[in-house]
Scaffold this motif. Structure first.
Motif: not given
Ligand code: PMP
Ligand code: GLU
Length: 394
Positions: A259-274
């Protein structure tokens, strides 16, 4: 034309009020917002630094749909360290807040017509998320101590029961469920072959002696029957960053990822690092905020308890008070009749300038919710104002 599905969806009452508050503030009114539950603290500095550093390093592209492996590994360590549940990284998905993880969990677990048992009072969004999945919310009240009522739950189980939702510490009651009741619920899940969705977003905010128990940790079988959802929003004062996750059986996580792949792709990249910095090096900040919330809870509880017509259970966790205000439903102030919780909330907003959420939002129309995720100064002022206007009700 709006679809039937969306026409039937009620907007989130905890968030909706924010537009009304913004309008009143634009008109020059001084409003103290005790409606939305979100920490008033700034996000701890090391987390902000880590996000900034990630941006400078160019970590600003799409990531793997279920999240960067480094964060998923940090979540695996966290779930083992704090919750005694052993997962591997393909059993974890990072999402934009617990909200999105929960929404997709119901999409993956439920077929149209499946039933989801939700103990009430409950957080405002579960019912709509379940309906969005085409499933049927089955609401079961908790007992007078705000603990799971095992007899009522057992009676609500049918052949269509697919999920039982557990939210402990609870929004809005603040109850922390006992280990005994969680063990019994785990037996129900096994006997009747259904899933548990465990929303643990308030696990770090506990002030009493009942420990937080993750139901997935109770046995290897429960681990296979549970989707554990959590977020960094509440514990790390990161509501606006939108970072949460779900942990569960591989095929469920794979479904959420589709579902994520078709809707939001991923959580914000730099937020994930933080997020890695939050999970691995910010314990002392969490503890400092927890202690501040505890002081506020004690203060607010004493003040609310002293109000005429407010009967308030003492909450052990989260950051809400949820007093029963039904004794006031025959009162009035001049021409104004207070015949239900929305009328009381409107009266307090208009006359005292304090925003609260009527219990109707949480399937508990006898109550009203106040959050103590606000400064002590604002809580003192809010309670002085509420005391004044409640005192005028006859
Ligand atoms: N679960 C509960 C019980 C909540 O109160 C909230 C409110 N934010 C959420 C989930 C959603 O969390 P998030 O902000 O991480 O989406
Ligand atoms: N969860 C918080 C609350 O219940 C924030 C608003 C929302 O997401 O519902 O107030």
């Amino acid at each position: 034309m709006i679809s039937d599905r969306i026409r039937r969806m009620a907007p989130s009452q905890t968030l909706e009020l924010n537009s009304k508050i913004a309008k009143l503030r634009d008109e020059g009114k001084n409003i103290i917002a005790l409606n939305s539950g979100e920490p008033d603290f700034n996000t701890p500095a090391p987390i902000i630094d880590a996000a900034h550093q990630a941006m400078l390093e160019g970590k600003t592209k799409y990531t793997q749909t279920p999240g960067i492996p480094q964060l998923r590994e940090a979540i695996v360590r966290k779930l083992w360290r704090d919750n005694s549940i052993e997962y591997s990284i393909d059993e974890i998905i990072v999402s934009t807040g617990a909200k999105y993880a929960l929404t997709n969990t119901f999409q993956v677990l439920c077929n149209p017509g499946d039933e989801v048992i939700i103990p009430t009072p409950c957080w405002v969004s579960y019912v709509e998320m379940v309906k969005l999945a085409g499933a049927v919310p089955v609401l079961v009240p908790v007992n007078e101590d705000n603990q799971l009522d095992l007899r009522v739950i057992e009676a609500a189980i049918t052949d269509r029961t697919r999920v039982l939702l557990i939210n402990s510490p609870n929004n809005p009651t603040g109850a922390v469920y006992s280990e005994t009741s969680l063990r019994r619920v785990a037996e129900f899940a096994r006997e009747h072959d259904f899933f548990i969705v465990a929303d643990e977003v308030y696990e770090k905010l506990i002030y009493g002696t009942t420990p937080h128990i993750s139901i997935a940790s109770l046995s290897p079988e429960m681990r296979e029957r549970t989707v554990t959802v959590n977020a960094l929003s509440k514990a790390y004062a990161m509501t606006g960053w939108r970072l949460g996750y779900a942990a569960g059986p591989r095929d469920v996580i794979k479904g959420i990822s589709a579902i994520q792949g078709h809707t939001t792709s991923n959580a914000t990249s730099f937020v994930q690092w933080a997020g890695i910095t939050a999970l691995e090096s910010c314990d002392e900040y969490v503890e400092e905020m927890r202690r501040a919330f505890e002081k506020r809870r004690n203060y607010l509880f004493d003040r609310v308890q002293a109000l005429p017509g407010f009967r308030c259970p003492f909450p052990e966790g989260a950051f809400y008070l949820f007093p029963d205000v039904s004794d006031l439903f025959t009162k009035r102030c001049g021409d104004r009749v207070i015949d239900d919780a929305p009328a009381l909330a409107d009266y307090i907003l208009e006359e005292a300038g304090v925003a609260l959420v009527p219990g109707n939002a949480f399937e508990a129309p006898y109550a009203i919710r106040l959050t103590y995720s606000n400064s002590m100064e604002n809580l003192v002022e809010a309670m002085d104002r509420i005391e004044r206007v409640v005192g005028k009700l006859v």
